[in-house]
Enzyme design. Structure first.
Site, PDB file in Angstrom:
ATOM      1  N   LYS A 221       5.971 -15.008 -20.609  1.00  0.00           N
ATOM      2  CA  LYS A 221       6.383 -14.753 -19.231  1.00  0.00           C
ATOM      3  C   LYS A 221       5.412 -15.361 -18.221  1.00  0.00           C
ATOM      4  O   LYS A 221       4.297 -15.769 -18.548  1.00  0.00           O
ATOM      5  CB  LYS A 221       6.550 -13.250 -19.007  1.00  0.00           C
ATOM      6  CG  LYS A 221       7.854 -12.717 -19.591  1.00  0.00           C
ATOM      7  CD  LYS A 221       8.166 -11.318 -19.103  1.00  0.00           C
ATOM      8  CE  LYS A 221       9.602 -10.927 -19.459  1.00  0.00           C
ATOM      9  NZ  LYS A 221       9.937  -9.570 -19.013  1.00  0.00           N
ATOM     10  N   ARG A 255       9.890  -7.271 -27.569  1.00  0.00           N
ATOM     11  CA  ARG A 255      10.949  -8.275 -27.407  1.00  0.00           C
ATOM     12  C   ARG A 255      10.284  -9.651 -27.338  1.00  0.00           C
ATOM     13  O   ARG A 255       9.524  -9.929 -26.409  1.00  0.00           O
ATOM     14  CB  ARG A 255      11.750  -7.985 -26.137  1.00  0.00           C
ATOM     15  CG  ARG A 255      12.905  -8.939 -25.886  1.00  0.00           C
ATOM     16  CD  ARG A 255      13.656  -8.545 -24.611  1.00  0.00           C
ATOM     17  NE  ARG A 255      14.777  -9.421 -24.356  1.00  0.00           N
ATOM     18  CZ  ARG A 255      14.706 -10.555 -23.677  1.00  0.00           C
ATOM     19  NH1 ARG A 255      13.536 -10.961 -23.184  1.00  0.00           N
ATOM     20  NH2 ARG A 255      15.775 -11.300 -23.490  1.00  0.00           N
TER      21      ARG A 255
END
Length: 286
Positions: A221, A255
């Protein structure tokens, strides 16, 4: 005990959720699993590498081309049904904020609805309740789906995360979602700048202390990229470092894009914490 689909997971059992994007413009793989066969191969590989959950998404999280509910369903519903047929024991999650899409994927065999936009469609929890499937309750800072944060501020970011996620979880249970199938997610990058996401990681134990299982979606991210000043394809090391910290602080579900690497990290942390033994223990014994 966390219960999802046919699977039950002990409180200290780390669980890997593999990302399977059914989008042509995903930020990390640029559509590598948009077509069915590569996507099914990805599912098979992820399971072999240690994923218990596959998270199927039909809409890119960030801004981009408009995707209607009908198009999102076209990308996900039939694929969910095929994954269910080929891999009956894997937990199937679908990353959607739309109740209509949630309804369709649950009918096709989904076990978990991953609401990454924090209840943007409040009907989604009711869908999970009707189908008796799990629900991920995420903090997104009130952001509209597919928007980026702009000068967002919090008096106390973790206090806001706790208020929102626990509130969403309690509402879901009140509607009929099985309590043992509800997770909370701090929502790294969603409605947050990099400092917010770092603080959410640093204080993750406060989420764990609520008693709800904690899911973290850290993989490659922007907060990792900005912290280390690395482009998308060079964020794996930073992601795994953040994963190790999150595991030590008690997160349960991860995840991820890199399943095998994450599996090793969380298993190593679990062994150091005393929750599992070594896979092999010969040193000093032979």
């Amino acid at each position: 005990m966390l219960r999802l689909g046919r699977r039950e997971f002990d409180a200290h059992e780390p669980v890997i959720m593999a990302i399977v994007n059914r989008t042509p413009d995903s930020f990390y793989d640029q559509g590598a699993t948009f077509r069915d066969e590569p996507a099914l191969a990805r599912v098979e590989q992820a399971i072999a590498e240690g994923a218990a959950i596959v998270d199927i998404g039909g809409v890119k999280a960030g801004p981009g081309e408009e995707v209607s509910p009908e198009e999102e369903a076209r990308r996900t519903v039939g694929f969910v049904a095929e994954v269910r047929r080929r891999f009956p024991d894997v937990v199937i999650s679908v990353d959607t904020w739309r109740a209509d899409v949630g309804e369709a994927v649950c009918e096709a065999g989904a076990d978990l609805l991953n609401d990454a936009w924090g209840g943007a469609d409040p009907r989604l929890a009711g869908v999970a309740a009707r189908h008796r499937v799990g629900l991920v309750c995420t903090h997104a800072g009130g952001a509209e789906p597919r928007t980026r944060p702009h000068r967002v501020t919090y008096d106390d970011v973790m206090a806001d995360i706790l208020k929102v996620t626990v509130g969403l979880a309690e509402r879901a249970v009140a509607l009929g979602v099985p309590r043992e199938s509800v997770l909370i997610d701090p929502g790294h990058d969603f409605g947050k700048n990099t400092r917010h996401s770092l603080e959410a990681t640093r204080r993750l134990d406060e989420m764990v202390d609520t008693g709800w299982p904690v899911l973290v979606s850290l993989s490659n991210k922007d907060f990792v990229g900005e912290t280390l000043d690395r482009p998308v394809k060079e964020r794996v090391v930073g992601t795994l470092a953040t994963t190790a910290v999150s595991a030590w602080l008690g997160a349960q579900v991860y995840r991820v894009h890199e399943v095998a690497e994450t599996r090793q990290v969380v298993d190593m942390v679990a062994a150091i914490a005393g929750h599992r033994g070594p896979a092999v223990a010969r040193r000093g014994l032979a």
